[in-house]
Design a protein around this motif. Sequence first.
Motif, PDB file in Angstrom:
ATOM      1  N   HIS A 491       0.480  -1.105  -0.043  1.00  0.00           N
ATOM      2  CA  HIS A 491      -0.013   0.060  -0.010  1.00  0.00           C
ATOM      3  C   HIS A 491       0.907   1.437   0.247  1.00  0.00           C
ATOM      4  CE1 HIS A 491      -3.357  -3.208   0.437  1.00  0.00           C
ATOM      5  NE2 HIS A 491      -2.675  -3.483   2.171  1.00  0.00           N
ATOM      6  N   GLN A 492       2.233   1.137  -0.864  1.00  0.00           N
ATOM      7  CA  GLN A 492       2.562   2.399  -1.139  1.00  0.00           C
ATOM      8  C   GLN A 492       2.831   3.225  -1.964  1.00  0.00           C
ATOM      9  OE1 GLN A 492       5.194   3.866   1.243  1.00  0.00           O
ATOM     10  NE2 GLN A 492       5.993   2.016   1.946  1.00  0.00           N
ATOM     11  N   VAL A 493       3.195   4.438  -1.911  1.00  0.00           N
ATOM     12  CA  VAL A 493       2.404   4.811  -3.235  1.00  0.00           C
ATOM     13  C   VAL A 493       3.275   5.174  -4.392  1.00  0.00           C
ATOM     14  CG1 VAL A 493       2.496   7.069  -3.859  1.00  0.00           C
ATOM     15  CG2 VAL A 493       2.523   7.530  -2.085  1.00  0.00           C
ATOM     16  N   ARG A 494       2.123   4.525  -5.696  1.00  0.00           N
ATOM     17  CA  ARG A 494       2.768   3.670  -6.610  1.00  0.00           C
ATOM     18  C   ARG A 494       2.667   5.083  -8.350  1.00  0.00           C
ATOM     19  NH1 ARG A 494      -1.072  -0.453  -7.719  1.00  0.00           N
ATOM     20  NH2 ARG A 494      -1.699  -2.328  -5.861  1.00  0.00           N
ATOM     21  N   ILE A 509       5.944  16.685  -0.983  1.00  0.00           N
ATOM     22  CA  ILE A 509       6.316  16.122   0.213  1.00  0.00           C
ATOM     23  C   ILE A 509       6.644  14.263   0.915  1.00  0.00           C
ATOM     24  CG2 ILE A 509       5.158  18.533   0.860  1.00  0.00           C
ATOM     25  CD1 ILE A 509       3.283  17.215   1.799  1.00  0.00           C
ATOM     26  N   SER A 510       6.156  13.592  -0.218  1.00  0.00           N
ATOM     27  CA  SER A 510       5.623  12.785   0.300  1.00  0.00           C
ATOM     28  C   SER A 510       6.670  11.723  -0.280  1.00  0.00           C
ATOM     29  CB  SER A 510       4.632  11.821  -0.079  1.00  0.00           C
ATOM     30  OG  SER A 510       4.249  11.957  -1.196  1.00  0.00           O
ATOM     31  N   GLU A 511       6.945  10.728   0.108  1.00  0.00           N
ATOM     32  CA  GLU A 511       8.696   9.139  -0.723  1.00  0.00           C
ATOM     33  C   GLU A 511       7.505   8.948  -1.576  1.00  0.00           C
ATOM     34  OE1 GLU A 511       9.135   5.913   1.148  1.00  0.00           O
ATOM     35  OE2 GLU A 511      11.375   5.859   1.248  1.00  0.00           O
ATOM     36  N   GLY A 512       7.805   9.172  -2.628  1.00  0.00           N
ATOM     37  CA  GLY A 512       7.575   8.704  -4.042  1.00  0.00           C
ATOM     38  C   GLY A 512       8.107   7.457  -4.568  1.00  0.00           C
ATOM     39  N   PHE A 513       7.544   6.869  -5.743  1.00  0.00           N
ATOM     40  CA  PHE A 513       8.074   5.361  -6.050  1.00  0.00           C
ATOM     41  C   PHE A 513       9.301   5.021  -5.912  1.00  0.00           C
ATOM     42  CE2 PHE A 513       7.418   6.790 -10.132  1.00  0.00           C
ATOM     43  CZ  PHE A 513       8.201   6.141 -11.041  1.00  0.00           C
ATOM     44  N   MET A 514       9.948   6.125  -6.790  1.00  0.00           N
ATOM     45  CA  MET A 514      11.276   6.208  -7.182  1.00  0.00           C
ATOM     46  C   MET A 514      11.829   6.094  -6.221  1.00  0.00           C
ATOM     47  SD  MET A 514      13.593   6.003  -9.680  1.00  0.00           S
ATOM     48  CE  MET A 514      12.181   7.128 -11.226  1.00  0.00           C
ATOM     49  N   SER A 515      12.090   7.095  -5.041  1.00  0.00           N
ATOM     50  CA  SER A 515      12.750   6.852  -3.753  1.00  0.00           C
ATOM     51  C   SER A 515      12.723   5.128  -3.663  1.00  0.00           C
ATOM     52  CB  SER A 515      12.216   7.427  -3.222  1.00  0.00           C
ATOM     53  OG  SER A 515      13.373   7.603  -1.501  1.00  0.00           O
ATOM     54  N   ARG A 516      11.980   4.507  -3.131  1.00  0.00           N
ATOM     55  CA  ARG A 516      11.981   2.928  -2.545  1.00  0.00           C
ATOM     56  C   ARG A 516      12.064   2.210  -4.215  1.00  0.00           C
ATOM     57  NH1 ARG A 516       6.860   4.663  -2.574  1.00  0.00           N
ATOM     58  NH2 ARG A 516       5.877   2.457  -3.885  1.00  0.00           N
TER      59      ARG A 516
END
Length: 664
Positions: A491-494, A509-516
């Motif tokens: 359920h992370q941001v896609r 302001i949020s952690e995006g998919f690229m960081s993950r």
Amino acid sequence: TEVENRAVDVIRQYIVMRKMSKVHMKSNAVANMIEEKYLNDGDGLEYDEQILMDARADADAAAAAVISSSSNTASSHVANNFNVFRSTSAADKKAILDKLDDCGFNVELGTFLNVNANLDEMALLLQHTESYERFIRHAVDEVNKARNLRKEQKREQKKKKFMSDLENQGKDVTVEEVKAFEKEMRDIESKQRIQNVLPNQTQLNDVVAEVGGYFSVLERTFLLANIQRAFQSGSYPDERTFSPITISQPNNNSHHQYRSSNNFTGCKALQTSVVEECLYAAQRSTLRAFATGHNGTASAASNFCSDTLGRFLLEVLVHRTETAASMLKPGDGLLPGHGGLGQAALAVMSSAQKGLSKATTKGLYAAAGETESERNFMRYNIEQGIARSCANFNDLEVAVDYTKQLETKMIQEMQSTFPHGTKETEQLTVCIKALSAVKDSFKIASNEAIEHLIATFMPRVRSIVNESVGQDSTTVGTGFNVMGGGATPAHQVRMNYHLDNNAYEMAQISEGFMSRLCTSLDEIISPMRIHLTPRLSDSLILGIIGGASKRLEAAIKRSQLTPLGALALDSDIRFFVNFVRDRLDSSELASSVTLYRACNPLARLVQISLLMNVDDLEDVLDLISSSKRKQMWDISLSDAKAFLNLRVDFEGRKVNELLQISDD
């Protein structure tokens, strides 16, 4: 003549006394058995490894339990080849290696020490006879020079007498008469038979050539036996088998941001003793042959050295990289996979601490009541397993460097030992130059090994991209990575580039998919980067990034973008490119042009980002034409149409009308 006959008789007696003819046949038989064992898909390595695994199982019941309980091949290899929890004394290891099949070397020819002593003795005989031969040839040359000098003096005296007689007769001396007289003198001299002081080929030459042939065959067998011993020793590794890599690191990038830490590329790279022992044996054999001063023996040694390294050593090193790749396979080997720790890593942990379950790392620690120090100990041992697996890839790079050094050493030895400008020395030079082709074969094999490793990692890389962009139906399990990473929570941001103002601000302001995505890729890249040589590390990273970039491009094709979404895409691609740059070592790859040429899929992502961020469709043609002039555009017009149609604010009809020109 009497001296030569006596010398020939003594050498023939020596040949009979040492039973060289019989030793010659036995040497050929042993050499052929060793080659059949390891070459042409021979199972010599697997056979030796199985015996050593059994020996280790007998010495350590815990290791036997790991090997017998695990059905995973990589896990079994780790338990045997990369176990870092026990040490073996040199005497115990030698006793175990002595039990291995040596293809009859010890029985037929004797111990290594005895054979080495016999070779030294034969080399000394060849050296002394060659020195005597050179002395005699030099003396004969001096005699021939004196002959020619006396002949020239007599010719001059006759010429002067001829000219004096003509002058006494009152005749003028013409040039034609002098030339005619000189021609007559040469004709007379050519009819006179002058016996050679020493023939070109003597009985001593023949018998020395015979000894040289026996020496060369035995030396080749001795080299093969030493290399076989090195292979067997490498299949039963201990702390003496691995050492920090010794070759130069030309790719070091001094301004790299990791240089300030102990985490820079290749900082923990290891090599095994296999290549060093094999190249040392090759150097000892060739230089001993060179020390004889006998051209035929030296040429033979150069030829069998090149053949042995280029076929024998190369095939075994390639096999070891294939085994190491299976040990590193994410999920099945030492690196974390979809569900956390790989099976081989679990095998290492099981051998480190009995009773640990293979369910999840969290369950492992809870069941064992594990402390932080125990966890660090397990992390250390898994890292050692990765380092030792990577050492097999580094060995090919070491082989390239050591072969180059061996070629240089042989050329220097030739220049200091053999006469310059002779036909035999030129032939020897050609034989030595064959090592250049061997060096190139190691380099090619090294590149192919990394390509195979990239292919091994690629299923996990594709899975990471799918999980990060949200296009994989499965979710990551709850497994924990003892090496320091962790599974990606569900359920992370896609990936989403259909953004309005509020969504864009939230994305910033949020952690995006690229960081993950980069964090997950780092679970593979980081341990490999510090344990591979810089060149191999860069090649591996570019291969992994190329595969991830292709997957990202496919994901972008299934998205829709608003103008703000295009900005978000540009930010993500820049983040991804910086991530790649930070992990590459070569200073050449710091340049965008060089980086994009080295990794075309990454270059396409950058071009897609530029294309999607045009403010107006009218700017597209200018962008494409200017980029093509710089040779930095790889997207076809059909692909450009497809991507531009993803922009929700661009009308498909206008896009199609705009890009009606040819790709040329």
